[in-house]
Structure formats: C-alpha cells, structure tokens
Design a protein around this motif. Sequence first.
Motif, PDB file in Angstrom:
ATOM      1  N   ASP A   1      -1.085  -5.026  -0.467  1.00 43.13           N
ATOM      2  CA  ASP A   1      -1.934  -5.383   0.656  1.00 43.13           C
ATOM      3  C   ASP A   1      -1.337  -4.983   1.994  1.00 43.13           C
ATOM      4  OD1 ASP A   1      -3.887  -6.503  -0.856  1.00 43.13           O
ATOM      5  OD2 ASP A   1      -3.139  -8.540  -0.711  1.00 43.13           O
ATOM      6  N   ILE A   2      -0.054  -4.658   2.013  1.00 44.00           N
ATOM      7  CA  ILE A   2       0.646  -4.450   3.260  1.00 44.00           C
ATOM      8  C   ILE A   2       0.812  -2.965   3.546  1.00 44.00           C
ATOM      9  CG2 ILE A   2       2.748  -4.963   4.542  1.00 44.00           C
ATOM     10  CD1 ILE A   2       3.170  -7.265   2.554  1.00 44.00           C
ATOM     11  N   LEU A   3       0.398  -2.532   4.717  1.00 45.29           N
ATOM     12  CA  LEU A   3       0.622  -1.144   5.118  1.00 45.29           C
ATOM     13  C   LEU A   3       1.792  -1.096   6.073  1.00 45.29           C
ATOM     14  CD1 LEU A   3      -2.982   0.217   5.788  1.00 45.29           C
ATOM     15  CD2 LEU A   3      -1.474   0.818   3.918  1.00 45.29           C
ATOM     16  N   ASP A   4       2.845  -0.366   5.713  1.00 47.90           N
ATOM     17  CA  ASP A   4       3.948  -0.238   6.640  1.00 47.90           C
ATOM     18  C   ASP A   4       3.624   0.858   7.660  1.00 47.90           C
ATOM     19  OD1 ASP A   4       4.392   2.215   5.518  1.00 47.90           O
ATOM     20  OD2 ASP A   4       6.247   1.682   4.498  1.00 47.90           O
ATOM     21  N   LEU A   5       4.504   1.065   8.609  1.00 47.76           N
ATOM     22  CA  LEU A   5       4.230   2.005   9.690  1.00 47.76           C
ATOM     23  C   LEU A   5       4.091   3.434   9.187  1.00 47.76           C
ATOM     24  CD1 LEU A   5       6.606   0.575  12.421  1.00 47.76           C
ATOM     25  CD2 LEU A   5       4.145   0.242  12.186  1.00 47.76           C
ATOM     26  N   ALA A   6       4.652   3.722   8.029  1.00 44.34           N
ATOM     27  CA  ALA A   6       4.570   5.069   7.482  1.00 44.34           C
ATOM     28  C   ALA A   6       3.297   5.274   6.670  1.00 44.34           C
ATOM     29  CB  ALA A   6       5.792   5.353   6.603  1.00 44.34           C
ATOM     30  N   GLY A   7       2.491   4.214   6.533  1.00 43.46           N
ATOM     31  CA  GLY A   7       1.250   4.317   5.788  1.00 43.46           C
ATOM     32  C   GLY A   7       1.411   4.055   4.305  1.00 43.46           C
ATOM     33  N   ASN A   8       2.551   3.523   3.897  1.00 40.97           N
ATOM     34  CA  ASN A   8       2.784   3.242   2.485  1.00 40.97           C
ATOM     35  C   ASN A   8       2.498   1.776   2.179  1.00 40.97           C
ATOM     36  OD1 ASN A   8       3.808   5.864   1.987  1.00 40.97           O
ATOM     37  ND2 ASN A   8       5.741   5.257   2.916  1.00 40.97           N
ATOM     38  N   ASN A   9       1.867   1.560   1.047  1.00 41.47           N
ATOM     39  CA  ASN A   9       1.584   0.183   0.639  1.00 41.47           C
ATOM     40  C   ASN A   9       2.853  -0.486   0.139  1.00 41.47           C
ATOM     41  OD1 ASN A   9      -1.244   0.042   1.103  1.00 41.47           O
ATOM     42  ND2 ASN A   9      -1.554   1.382  -0.651  1.00 41.47           N
ATOM     43  N   GLN A  10       3.237  -1.575   0.778  1.00 36.86           N
ATOM     44  CA  GLN A  10       4.411  -2.324   0.350  1.00 36.86           C
ATOM     45  C   GLN A  10       4.080  -3.817   0.355  1.00 36.86           C
ATOM     46  OE1 GLN A  10       8.289  -1.334   1.889  1.00 36.86           O
ATOM     47  NE2 GLN A  10       7.598   0.638   2.642  1.00 36.86           N
ATOM     48  N   PRO A  11       4.671  -4.599  -0.508  1.00 32.15           N
ATOM     49  CA  PRO A  11       5.678  -4.213  -1.492  1.00 32.15           C
ATOM     50  C   PRO A  11       5.061  -3.478  -2.685  1.00 32.15           C
ATOM     51  CG  PRO A  11       5.144  -6.531  -1.715  1.00 32.15           C
ATOM     52  CD  PRO A  11       4.408  -6.050  -0.504  1.00 32.15           C
ATOM     53  N   TYR A  12       5.808  -2.537  -3.216  1.00 34.64           N
ATOM     54  CA  TYR A  12       5.340  -1.758  -4.349  1.00 34.64           C
ATOM     55  C   TYR A  12       5.497  -2.545  -5.644  1.00 34.64           C
ATOM     56  CZ  TYR A  12       5.783   2.300  -1.235  1.00 34.64           C
ATOM     57  OH  TYR A  12       5.676   3.187  -0.197  1.00 34.64           O
ATOM     58  N   THR A  13       4.528  -2.408  -6.533  1.00 31.82           N
ATOM     59  CA  THR A  13       4.673  -2.971  -7.882  1.00 31.82           C
ATOM     60  C   THR A  13       4.943  -1.859  -8.894  1.00 31.82           C
ATOM     61  OG1 THR A  13       2.285  -2.819  -8.260  1.00 31.82           O
ATOM     62  CG2 THR A  13       3.146  -4.907  -7.408  1.00 31.82           C
ATOM     63  N   MET A  14       4.839  -0.621  -8.441  1.00 32.00           N
ATOM     64  CA  MET A  14       5.100   0.541  -9.281  1.00 32.00           C
ATOM     65  C   MET A  14       5.926   1.545  -8.489  1.00 32.00           C
ATOM     66  SD  MET A  14       3.369   0.394 -12.306  1.00 32.00           S
ATOM     67  CE  MET A  14       3.003   2.097 -12.726  1.00 32.00           C
TER      68      MET A  14
END
Length: 249
Positions: free
Chosen positions: A41-54
């Motif tokens: 659910d979380i978008l970091d500043l780099a556009g990556n979804n975190q926390p990752y489950t995979m």
Amino acid sequence: MIMMVINKNKLKKIIVFVLIVLFIVAGIIYTIKNKTLDTMDILDLAGNNQPYTMGTNENSDYVAITCNVDLGWEDEYIQKILEILDKENVKITFAVTGKWAEKNEDKLLQMKDKGHEIANHGYQHLNYDTLSYDENLNQIKKSKDIIDSITKTDSRFFQAPSGAFGEETVKAANDLGYVCYKWNVDTIDWMDKDNPQNIINRIKKKDIKNGSIVLMHPTKATTMCLEDIISIIRTKGYLPGKLSDVFSK
C-alpha cells in the motif's frame, strides 16, 4: 389517500437506502484515511511499493528464508538452526533487533561469519506503526548503528516488528537507505512451537513461488521442520536463500 401512503413508504425506503450508502462510503473513506499502511500500500519516493512481500528480481530462482530474532525468543535453538543450515548448505537472512544484538554479539557474529545475511528488526519490539517519524528514525538508526558496528557491514533490509509498518516507518527506513519487507509465506511457528508437523502441513499448502519470502523464528518446532521447509522449496524447483538473492542489486 392510498397513493400518499405508498409514496410515503417509498420515500422512507429511499431515505433509508441513501443513508446506508452514505454510511458505507463514510466508513470506506475513514478506513482509507486512518488505516495502518499494509503490504503493497505504501509508495516510496522512488515509486516502489513497500514494504515488499515478494522479491523484485524476476530473474532469480530463489525463495528467501528469513528468521526474526528478538529478546524473549528461545535463543538456545539458534545454534541448532545454524547447524541445520550448514548441513543443507543454505544461507538465509536473520532479522535481529538492536537490543538483542547488544546482548548477543557472539551469536550475531557467528551468523555473519557463516555467510548469513543480517537485517534490521528495529531496536526493540514496539508497534512502529504508532510511532512518529522521529521515533521510528531513532529506533531504526539505533539498531542499525549497533548491528553494523558489530558485523562491520551495512545492513540493507528492514522489517518492523510484527510487520507493523506505518507511513512514517517506511519514510524513516527509506531515509536510512533500507529496503522494507514483510513476507508472503508465514510458518506461524510461534503458534506451533511443539508441533512441527502443523508447520510442515501449513507450508505445503502455501503458494511458494520465485521471489517468495518465508518468515520463521527460533523455536523448538522450527529446528524440527527446517529441513522439511528447505526440501519443500527445492521440490517446487527453487533455491532457498537470502533476501539479497530475491531483490535486485
């Protein structure tokens, strides 16, 4: 007169229906605005979804095995877990709290010297999703300083205790250079500390795939079924390994 009654009844139904819809919509909006940030659910500043489950490395044939270690867990089983991993020639990721690392430098160095990866699990076991940005930063950095100082390496991955990530948790961890992760395969070994077969049956039913992240803890049952977990991963055609094996460099 009959028409008026019918119209009034219809009006009442319409009003009730509208109120129900408004109530549902209000509930959804409240949940979205106030919920703890959950997996993906979380978008970091780099556009990556975190926390990752995979893992993010699509070319990896690995499944990451992670073991959370904190004060209060059964430390006497860590040695047995390390022996099993040696026997199976498998390197995994141990996520440790800074507070545990302070009191167990020898065990931490043993993990590192055997080739295992060390991740940051925060300084102490708190509900990080309830902490402010500064509080999260303090807990994560304090643990980072301890772990990195002992191992003489830069820890790369962070998992909040209980996987309780809040928006400020992710921001603080990212600012410290961490990749935030959770899991998609939970052994739930803490619930079956004396029932290894329950853990084995649970893992067999899981959708383990390329890049999966397995979560376990140092328990008696874990030592009794770790070889089976490794075997299940291999039977599915994957290699058991560390977080860095399933994440792009």
